[in-house]
Design an enzyme around this catalytic site. Structure first.
Site, short mmCIF file in Angstrom:
data_model
loop_
_atom_site.label_atom_id
_atom_site.label_comp_id
_atom_site.label_asym_id
_atom_site.label_seq_id
_atom_site.Cartn_x
_atom_site.Cartn_y
_atom_site.Cartn_z
N TYR A 13 2.01 11.31 3.76
CA TYR A 13 0.97 10.47 3.13
C TYR A 13 -0.07 11.38 2.47
O TYR A 13 -0.43 11.19 1.30
CB TYR A 13 0.31 9.57 4.17
CG TYR A 13 -0.81 8.72 3.62
CD1 TYR A 13 -0.55 7.61 2.83
CD2 TYR A 13 -2.15 9.05 3.88
CE1 TYR A 13 -1.58 6.83 2.32
CE2 TYR A 13 -3.18 8.28 3.36
CZ TYR A 13 -2.90 7.18 2.58
OH TYR A 13 -3.93 6.42 2.06
N SER A 34 -7.68 8.74 -1.66
CA SER A 34 -8.03 8.74 -0.23
C SER A 34 -8.68 10.07 0.08
O SER A 34 -8.44 11.06 -0.62
CB SER A 34 -6.75 8.60 0.62
OG SER A 34 -7.04 8.81 1.98
N1 LIG Z 1 -6.90 1.58 4.56
C1 LIG Z 1 -7.23 2.86 4.53
O1 LIG Z 1 -7.67 3.45 5.54
C2 LIG Z 1 -7.16 3.61 3.22
C3 LIG Z 1 -7.91 4.77 3.12
C4 LIG Z 1 -7.86 5.48 1.92
C5 LIG Z 1 -7.07 5.03 0.89
N2 LIG Z 1 -6.33 3.91 1.03
C6 LIG Z 1 -5.48 3.49 -0.10
O2 LIG Z 1 -5.90 2.22 -0.55
C7 LIG Z 1 -4.80 1.56 -1.14
C8 LIG Z 1 -4.67 0.15 -0.59
O3 LIG Z 1 -4.34 0.20 0.78
P1 LIG Z 1 -4.81 -0.88 1.85
O4 LIG Z 1 -5.50 -0.15 2.93
O5 LIG Z 1 -5.51 -1.99 1.19
O6 LIG Z 1 -3.40 -1.33 2.46
P2 LIG Z 1 -2.66 -2.73 2.52
O7 LIG Z 1 -3.55 -3.79 3.02
O8 LIG Z 1 -1.38 -2.46 3.23
O9 LIG Z 1 -2.35 -3.04 0.99
C9 LIG Z 1 -1.38 -2.34 0.27
C10 LIG Z 1 -1.09 -3.10 -1.01
O10 LIG Z 1 -0.16 -2.35 -1.79
C11 LIG Z 1 0.93 -3.17 -2.12
N3 LIG Z 1 2.14 -2.38 -2.20
C12 LIG Z 1 2.67 -1.56 -1.27
N4 LIG Z 1 3.81 -1.01 -1.72
C13 LIG Z 1 3.99 -1.51 -2.97
C14 LIG Z 1 4.99 -1.33 -3.95
N5 LIG Z 1 6.05 -0.53 -3.73
N6 LIG Z 1 4.88 -2.00 -5.12
C15 LIG Z 1 3.83 -2.83 -5.34
N7 LIG Z 1 2.84 -3.03 -4.46
C16 LIG Z 1 2.94 -2.38 -3.29
C17 LIG Z 1 1.01 -4.22 -1.01
O11 LIG Z 1 1.59 -5.42 -1.50
P3 LIG Z 1 3.07 -5.95 -1.24
O12 LIG Z 1 3.49 -5.50 0.11
O13 LIG Z 1 2.94 -7.42 -1.40
O14 LIG Z 1 3.88 -5.33 -2.35
C18 LIG Z 1 -0.46 -4.46 -0.74
O15 LIG Z 1 -0.99 -5.39 -1.65
C19 LIG Z 1 -3.57 2.44 -0.89
O16 LIG Z 1 -3.32 3.21 -2.04
C20 LIG Z 1 -4.02 3.32 0.25
O17 LIG Z 1 -3.33 4.55 0.26
C21 LIG Z 1 -6.36 3.17 2.18
#
Ligand SMILES: NC(=O)c1ccc[n+]([C@@H]2O[C@H](COP(=O)([O-])OP(=O)(O)OC[C@H]3O[C@@H](n4cnc5c(N)ncnc54)[C@H](OP(=O)(O)O)[C@@H]3O)[C@@H](O)[C@H]2O)c1
Length: 258
Positions: free
Chosen positions: A149, A136
């Site tokens: 975070y 991120s």
């Molecule tokens: N959205 C943003 O603004 C943003 C920006 C920069 C980076 N990111 C990064 O991108 C990645 C994906 O995030 P997203 O935005 O797509 O969020 P999201 O829609 O909430 O997806 C998160 C995913 O991670 C899984 N997850 C969470 N905790 C877990 C655990 N303990 N074990 C296994 N799976 C787990 C969730 O699945 P389950 O709940 O089914 O386990 C879900 O599939 C993250 O690493 C986040 O930090 C996001």
């Protein structure tokens, strides 16, 4: 030859978008997360396999890798994407959440990389393999309204860069992907961001998936997406960390409960 990709956090958001793109490009995906119904629905749609695992649990990750490697001795791509938010400053954030976010966002990536190492090495011997770490911009910017975070993402970026250096010339390429704000279930940015300016930079999960595919095709070790304005924010923090922390703190989340 079938190319195998393990994608963690594939049940929603960025992970789901990456899995969809990979499947379209002919990859066989192993989808990893905790919500079985969501994984199963996606797997049926794109012709993938599913594995239930909490990546914040080291023993569970070791068992996951063992199961998958038994079916697929060579893993051509590992996408460490599973992650969670942790909103709140270090003055108020629940300390259990501080531990959990480190386990999931940082240690989960470390454990998955080690668990799948034999499979990645096997693929590297016959053409090459990739590890993609979904970090991120918060890995380069101390974001006070989500301090724990940002700390987890700083740790994950340090791990990703170190691993990339350690694996140089091994046939396994490491790519660190640094998205800015992306609209997803876990990170509903349009709702939580206070600043209209920051809201105007929010992108979609598929924009990140496109960047992941390009990073592998072009052999890029680090990608900020979108490049503008976040690349400058990272540079600004390196030069004037106090000033940037104050500005970001003022313009960030509407409240800690969202
Ligand atoms: N959205 C943003 O603004 C943003 C920006 C920069 C980076 N990111 C990064 O991108 C990645 C994906 O995030 P997203 O935005 O797509 O969020 P999201 O829609 O909430 O997806 C998160 C995913 O991670 C899984 N997850 C969470 N905790 C877990 C655990 N303990 N074990 C296994 N799976 C787990 C969730 O699945 P389950 O709940 O089914 O386990 C879900 O599939 C993250 O690493 C986040 O930090 C996001």
């Amino acid at each position: 030859m079938e190319r195998i990709a393990v994608v963690t956090g594939a049940s929603s958001g960025i992970g789901e978008a990456i899995a969809r793109r990979l499947a379209r490009d002919g990859w066989r995906c192993v989808l990893v997360a905790r919500r079985e119904d969501r994984l199963r629905a996606l797997a049926d749609e794109i012709g993938a396999e599913i594995e239930l695992c909490d990546v914040g649990d080291r023993t569970a990750v070791e068992a996951l890798a063992e199961r998958v490697l038994e079916r697929h001795p060579a893993i051509h791509l590992l996408v460490n994407n599973a992650g969670m938010p942790a909103r709140g400053t270090f003055l108020s954030v629940d300390l259990d959440l501080v531990e959990e976010v480190m386990r999931v966002n940082y240690l989960g990536s470390v454990w998955c990389s080690r668990g799948f190492q034999p499979g990645l090495e096997a693929a590297a011997r016959v053409g090459g393999a990739h590890i993609v770490n979904l970090v991120s911009v918060a890995g380069t910017v101390s974001f006070a309204p989500a301090g724990a975070y940002a700390a987890s993402k700083h740790a994950q970026l340090a791990y990703s860069r170190s691993l990339g250096a350690a694996l140089r010339d091994s046939g396994i390429q490491v790519h660190s992907i640094l998205p800015g704000f992306v609209e997803t279930e876990g990170f509903p940015q349009k709702k939580v961001l206070r600043s209209r300016l920051l809201r105007s930079f929010v992108i979609e999960a598929d924009d990140v998936a496109v960047t992941v595919v390009k990073a592998m095709e072009k052999g890029k070790s680090e990608c900020v997406v979108p490049w503008f304005p976040y690349r400058f924010v990272g540079i600004a923090q390196a030069i004037a960390p106090g000033l940037v922390a104050r500005f970001v703190g003022m313009s960030a989340h509407r409240g800690e409960s969202v």
